[in-house]
Design a protein around this motif. Structure first.
Motif, PDB file in Angstrom:
ATOM      1  N   MET A 120      -2.342  -5.124  -5.331  1.00 50.80           N
ATOM      2  CA  MET A 120      -1.391  -5.861  -4.516  1.00 50.80           C
ATOM      3  C   MET A 120      -2.077  -6.305  -3.226  1.00 50.80           C
ATOM      4  N   LYS A 121      -1.465  -7.267  -2.530  1.00 48.02           N
ATOM      5  CA  LYS A 121      -1.996  -7.755  -1.268  1.00 48.02           C
ATOM      6  C   LYS A 121      -1.360  -7.000  -0.096  1.00 48.02           C
ATOM      7  N   ALA A 122      -2.188  -6.711   0.915  1.00 46.08           N
ATOM      8  CA  ALA A 122      -1.711  -6.029   2.116  1.00 46.08           C
ATOM      9  C   ALA A 122      -2.563  -6.455   3.297  1.00 46.08           C
ATOM     10  N   VAL A 123      -1.979  -6.422   4.485  1.00 45.98           N
ATOM     11  CA  VAL A 123      -2.695  -6.769   5.712  1.00 45.98           C
ATOM     12  C   VAL A 123      -3.482  -5.554   6.192  1.00 45.98           C
ATOM     13  N   ARG A 124      -4.718  -5.799   6.611  1.00 46.34           N
ATOM     14  CA  ARG A 124      -5.569  -4.752   7.173  1.00 46.34           C
ATOM     15  C   ARG A 124      -6.362  -5.318   8.348  1.00 46.34           C
ATOM     16  N   PHE A 125      -6.727  -4.429   9.306  1.00 45.32           N
ATOM     17  CA  PHE A 125      -7.730  -4.784  10.307  1.00 45.32           C
ATOM     18  C   PHE A 125      -8.685  -3.612  10.459  1.00 45.32           C
ATOM     19  N   SER A 126      -9.961  -3.933  10.612  1.00 45.85           N
ATOM     20  CA  SER A 126     -11.018  -2.925  10.664  1.00 45.85           C
ATOM     21  C   SER A 126     -11.626  -2.779  12.049  1.00 45.85           C
ATOM     22  N   GLN A 127     -11.184  -3.594  12.999  1.00 47.02           N
ATOM     23  CA  GLN A 127     -11.621  -3.489  14.386  1.00 47.02           C
ATOM     24  C   GLN A 127     -10.506  -4.000  15.271  1.00 47.02           C
ATOM     25  N   PHE A 128     -10.516  -3.585  16.531  1.00 45.21           N
ATOM     26  CA  PHE A 128      -9.521  -4.060  17.469  1.00 45.21           C
ATOM     27  C   PHE A 128      -9.863  -5.488  17.903  1.00 45.21           C
ATOM     28  N   GLY A 129      -8.836  -6.268  18.168  1.00 48.72           N
ATOM     29  CA  GLY A 129      -9.092  -7.634  18.611  1.00 48.72           C
ATOM     30  C   GLY A 129      -7.879  -8.524  18.437  1.00 48.72           C
ATOM     31  N   GLY A 130      -8.128  -9.824  18.446  1.00 50.08           N
ATOM     32  CA  GLY A 130      -7.072 -10.815  18.321  1.00 50.08           C
ATOM     33  C   GLY A 130      -6.620 -10.993  16.888  1.00 50.08           C
ATOM     34  N   PRO A 131      -5.753 -11.975  16.649  1.00 49.68           N
ATOM     35  CA  PRO A 131      -5.241 -12.201  15.295  1.00 49.68           C
ATOM     36  C   PRO A 131      -6.329 -12.467  14.265  1.00 49.68           C
ATOM     37  N   ASP A 132      -7.509 -12.883  14.727  1.00 46.67           N
ATOM     38  CA  ASP A 132      -8.589 -13.196  13.785  1.00 46.67           C
ATOM     39  C   ASP A 132      -9.147 -11.960  13.089  1.00 46.67           C
ATOM     40  N   VAL A 133      -8.833 -10.752  13.577  1.00 50.37           N
ATOM     41  CA  VAL A 133      -9.341  -9.544  12.902  1.00 50.37           C
ATOM     42  C   VAL A 133      -8.462  -9.144  11.726  1.00 50.37           C
ATOM     43  N   LEU A 134      -7.343  -9.828  11.533  1.00 51.38           N
ATOM     44  CA  LEU A 134      -6.429  -9.499  10.444  1.00 51.38           C
ATOM     45  C   LEU A 134      -6.908 -10.116   9.136  1.00 51.38           C
ATOM     46  N   ASP A 135      -6.942  -9.293   8.109  1.00 48.57           N
ATOM     47  CA  ASP A 135      -7.319  -9.751   6.777  1.00 48.57           C
ATOM     48  C   ASP A 135      -6.213  -9.399   5.785  1.00 48.57           C
ATOM     49  N   VAL A 136      -6.107 -10.185   4.740  1.00 51.44           N
ATOM     50  CA  VAL A 136      -5.232  -9.852   3.610  1.00 51.44           C
ATOM     51  C   VAL A 136      -6.150  -9.449   2.459  1.00 51.44           C
ATOM     52  N   VAL A 137      -6.017  -8.195   2.023  1.00 56.52           N
ATOM     53  CA  VAL A 137      -6.946  -7.628   1.052  1.00 56.52           C
ATOM     54  C   VAL A 137      -6.176  -7.090  -0.148  1.00 56.52           C
ATOM     55  N   GLU A 138      -6.906  -6.850  -1.226  1.00 59.86           N
ATOM     56  CA  GLU A 138      -6.337  -6.221  -2.416  1.00 59.86           C
ATOM     57  C   GLU A 138      -6.457  -4.699  -2.283  1.00 59.86           C
ATOM     58  N   VAL A 139      -5.342  -3.989  -2.444  1.00 53.96           N
ATOM     59  CA  VAL A 139      -5.327  -2.532  -2.386  1.00 53.96           C
ATOM     60  C   VAL A 139      -4.505  -2.015  -3.550  1.00 53.96           C
ATOM     61  N   ASP A 140      -4.638  -0.725  -3.818  1.00 52.28           N
ATOM     62  CA  ASP A 140      -3.832  -0.117  -4.875  1.00 52.28           C
ATOM     63  C   ASP A 140      -2.371  -0.074  -4.452  1.00 52.28           C
ATOM     64  N   PRO A 141      -1.450  -0.364  -5.365  1.00 55.36           N
ATOM     65  CA  PRO A 141      -0.030  -0.262  -5.011  1.00 55.36           C
ATOM     66  C   PRO A 141       0.355   1.191  -4.767  1.00 55.36           C
ATOM     67  N   PRO A 142       1.360   1.437  -3.910  1.00 57.10           N
ATOM     68  CA  PRO A 142       1.763   2.807  -3.609  1.00 57.10           C
ATOM     69  C   PRO A 142       2.581   3.428  -4.736  1.00 57.10           C
ATOM     70  N   SER A 143       2.588   4.752  -4.765  1.00 59.06           N
ATOM     71  CA  SER A 143       3.494   5.513  -5.619  1.00 59.06           C
ATOM     72  C   SER A 143       4.430   6.293  -4.718  1.00 59.06           C
ATOM     73  N   PRO A 144       5.694   6.462  -5.098  1.00 60.81           N
ATOM     74  CA  PRO A 144       6.632   7.133  -4.207  1.00 60.81           C
ATOM     75  C   PRO A 144       6.461   8.646  -4.222  1.00 60.81           C
ATOM     76  N   ALA A 145       6.515   9.278  -3.051  1.00 53.96           N
ATOM     77  CA  ALA A 145       6.686  10.722  -2.985  1.00 53.96           C
ATOM     78  C   ALA A 145       8.093  11.061  -3.465  1.00 53.96           C
ATOM     79  N   ALA A 146       8.384  12.352  -3.576  1.00 55.31           N
ATOM     80  CA  ALA A 146       9.678  12.762  -4.138  1.00 55.31           C
ATOM     81  C   ALA A 146      10.857  12.163  -3.381  1.00 55.31           C
TER      82      ALA A 146
END
Length: 308
Positions: A1-27
């Motif tokens: 799935m797609k999710a927003v991530r940032f790997s350093q502090f900064g302006g809006p340009d540090v925001l990336d949309v990356v592929e990550v594993d979808p979540p599973s629900p806790a109880a």
């Protein structure tokens, strides 16, 4: 799935949309397929590294609290919700700017059918903050209350909640928002010309004085309220942290309003028309940088939301 991530502090340009594993629900959680998720000034401050003393960040980080969507999975101990339910809610895990998010079941309320997805997705932070900030200044029928940033996401709701409680509301905002504020029963106060000019306009609008002040913008409004004779314990700011505690000034905001009960109150008012939360613009998830660029200009009426 797609999710927003940032790997350093900064302006809006540090925001990336990356592929990550979808979540599973806790109880005690459900997984929600997100239909809309609001963005907030606090998220921009966290991304810039300005709130590390209060909200430490582990990089890379996700972001986002507000959400509305459809339940896709249900945790083993959840009995109040089922797959397919349409919900409004929030997370404290900085994770709602994504296609799917795991949400504690206790952080959800039912989305009324009449409430548009964009409004539902942007309501939690603004609604809870507005509710707490309004309560903090103890408005009573007949009070005169000034509000800075009165047409923003939080400010528009604060202004309407104050009118609902019988206050005369002086809404400080740009001139382009005057008609909208007037339509909500608010007396618009032009914010142009600096604090001194605004002070003169407030005195003209309230010759008998101002009873309370809600500061949602910073930049000297708390001191202005004190100079106008407002008691410190009837001034609330959500942004001028250095002033909180001085002269009795209050700092109630999203932390105090982060309950499902408050969310339900705001959602119901939006659904039946007692409140309005304008949507300035809805951006697709992959334009999250552009969305925050617009937000950080600090001229938004209502909310900006992401559509995953």
């Amino acid at each position: 799935m797609k999710a927003v991530r940032f790997s350093q502090f900064g302006g809006p340009d540090v925001l990336d949309v990356v592929e990550v594993d979808p979540p599973s629900p806790a109880a005690d959680e459900v997984v929600v397929q997100v239909r809309a998720a609001g963005i907030n000034p606090g998220e921009a401050s966290i991304r810039k590294g300005l709130l590390e003393a209060f909200y430490p960040t582990t990089l890379p980080s996700g972001e986002g609290s507000d959400l509305a969507g459809v339940i896709a999975q249900v945790g083993s101990s959840v009995t109040d919700w089922q797959e397919g339910d349409e919900v409004v809610g929030w997370v404290d895990t900085r994770a709602s700017h994504a296609q799917y998010v795991a949400v504690p079941a206790a952080h959800l309320v039912q989305k009324p059918q009449s409430l548009p997805w964009e409004v539902a997705g942007g309501v939690f932070v603004a609604g809870g903050t507005a509710w707490a900030a309004t309560d903090a200044v103890r408005p009573m029928k007949g009070d005169v209350v000034a509000v800075s940033a009165a047409a923003g996401g939080v400010g528009g709701l604060v202004s309407q909640l104050l009118v609902e409680r019988g206050a005369t509301v002086l809404g400080i905002a740009s001139a382009e928002n005057a008609d909208w504020l007037g339509s909500k029963g608010v007396t618009p106060i032009d914010r142009s010309g600096g604090i001194s000019a605004i002070a003169d306009r407030l005195r003209d609008a309230a010759p008998d004085g101002i009873d309370a002040f809600v500061d949602l913008f910073g930049g000297g409004y708390v001191q202005l309220a004190l100079d106008l004779g407002v008691a410190g314990d009837r001034i609330n700011t959500i942004i001028d942290f250095d002033q909180v505690g001085r002269n009795g000034v209050l700092g109630a905001g999203s932390a105090e309003g982060s309950t499902a009960a408050v969310l339900g109150e705001v959602v119901n008012r939006l659904a039946d028309g007692r409140l309005e939360l304008p949507i300035e613009r809805a951006y697709p998830l992959d334009q999250v940088g552009a969305a925050f660029t617009q937000l950080e200009q600090r001229r938004t009426r209502g909310k900006i939301v992401l559509i995953p």
